[in-house]
Design an enzyme around this catalytic site. Structure first.
Site, PDB file in Angstrom:
ATOM      1  N   LYS A   1     -11.668   4.675   1.584  1.00  0.00           N
ATOM      2  CA  LYS A   1     -10.568   3.897   1.014  1.00  0.00           C
ATOM      3  C   LYS A   1     -11.194   2.796   0.151  1.00  0.00           C
ATOM      4  O   LYS A   1     -11.292   1.635   0.541  1.00  0.00           O
ATOM      5  CB  LYS A   1      -9.712   3.312   2.146  1.00  0.00           C
ATOM      6  CG  LYS A   1      -8.426   2.684   1.700  1.00  0.00           C
ATOM      7  CD  LYS A   1      -7.592   2.273   2.925  1.00  0.00           C
ATOM      8  CE  LYS A   1      -6.293   1.631   2.521  1.00  0.00           C
ATOM      9  NZ  LYS A   1      -5.505   1.234   3.704  1.00  0.00           N
TER      10      LYS A   1
ATOM     11  N   GLU B   1      -8.031   6.363  10.027  1.00  0.00           N
ATOM     12  CA  GLU B   1      -8.502   7.080  11.206  1.00  0.00           C
ATOM     13  C   GLU B   1      -7.552   8.236  11.541  1.00  0.00           C
ATOM     14  O   GLU B   1      -7.992   9.348  11.851  1.00  0.00           O
ATOM     15  CB  GLU B   1      -8.597   6.139  12.416  1.00  0.00           C
ATOM     16  CG  GLU B   1      -9.675   5.084  12.302  1.00  0.00           C
ATOM     17  CD  GLU B   1      -9.246   3.799  11.600  1.00  0.00           C
ATOM     18  OE1 GLU B   1      -9.938   2.789  11.766  1.00  0.00           O
ATOM     19  OE2 GLU B   1      -8.216   3.794  10.869  1.00  0.00           O
TER      20      GLU B   1
ATOM     21  N   TYR C   1     -13.604  27.198  -0.059  1.00  0.00           N
ATOM     22  CA  TYR C   1     -13.604  25.752  -0.281  1.00  0.00           C
ATOM     23  C   TYR C   1     -12.543  25.282  -1.259  1.00  0.00           C
ATOM     24  O   TYR C   1     -12.133  24.129  -1.213  1.00  0.00           O
ATOM     25  CB  TYR C   1     -14.993  25.214  -0.639  1.00  0.00           C
ATOM     26  CG  TYR C   1     -15.753  25.968  -1.691  1.00  0.00           C
ATOM     27  CD1 TYR C   1     -15.499  25.793  -3.033  1.00  0.00           C
ATOM     28  CD2 TYR C   1     -16.765  26.849  -1.321  1.00  0.00           C
ATOM     29  CE1 TYR C   1     -16.223  26.472  -3.995  1.00  0.00           C
ATOM     30  CE2 TYR C   1     -17.500  27.533  -2.267  1.00  0.00           C
ATOM     31  CZ  TYR C   1     -17.222  27.347  -3.605  1.00  0.00           C
ATOM     32  OH  TYR C   1     -17.941  28.031  -4.548  1.00  0.00           O
TER      33      TYR C   1
ATOM     34  N   GLU D   1       0.842  -1.202   0.000  1.00  0.00           N
ATOM     35  CA  GLU D   1       0.000   0.000   0.000  1.00  0.00           C
ATOM     36  C   GLU D   1       0.878   1.254   0.000  1.00  0.00           C
ATOM     37  O   GLU D   1       0.599   2.220  -0.700  1.00  0.00           O
ATOM     38  CB  GLU D   1      -0.894   0.035   1.237  1.00  0.00           C
ATOM     39  CG  GLU D   1      -1.974  -1.025   1.252  1.00  0.00           C
ATOM     40  CD  GLU D   1      -2.827  -0.927   2.487  1.00  0.00           C
ATOM     41  OE1 GLU D   1      -3.977  -0.475   2.348  1.00  0.00           O
ATOM     42  OE2 GLU D   1      -2.344  -1.283   3.589  1.00  0.00           O
TER      43      GLU D   1
END
Length: 119
Positions: free
Chosen positions: A98, A73, A53, A21
């Protein structure tokens, strides 16, 4: 409280607990809800009186593409804390998706969500 919702900020990051990953990367998608009072911005009609934004999106992309973390997290909390520091918001809700997580069963998406208030 008024809200700005920014959905689907997408970039390739290298977050995850597995070596592949971190090496290969994968897409991450972030949704952000910014809680703030629009009164001043509505009166002035000036972007400086709100959370821009476009700048929020750049900040989020920077976290996605930045230093790899093990957990989404941790990524969600770092994004939330950073937005609270950089922008005139009372609170934020951050969801990190994810969609290509290395899960051995068929799934549509995995995500985590955090809510943080200004201290």
């Amino acid at each position: 409280m008024d809200r700005i919702t920014l959905s689907g900020v997408t970039a390739v990051g290298h977050h995850g607990v597995f070596d592949f990953e971190r090496r290969d990367g994968q897409p991450f998608v972030v949704d952000a809800v910014l809680h703030l009072d629009f009164s001043q911005a509505a009166t002035s009609d000036d972007v400086r009186d709100t959370a821009h934004y476009g700048e929020v999106a750049e900040c989020i992309r920077g976290w996605i593409t930045g230093t790899p973390l093990n957990l989404i997290e941790a990524l969600a909390v770092r994004i939330a804390d950073d937005l609270l520091l950089r922008f005139p918001v009372a609170a934020v809700d951050i969801t990190v998706h994810k969609p290509k997580a290395p899960i051995e069963v068929e799934f549509g998406d995995v995500s985590v969500s955090v809510h943080r208030d200004r201290p």
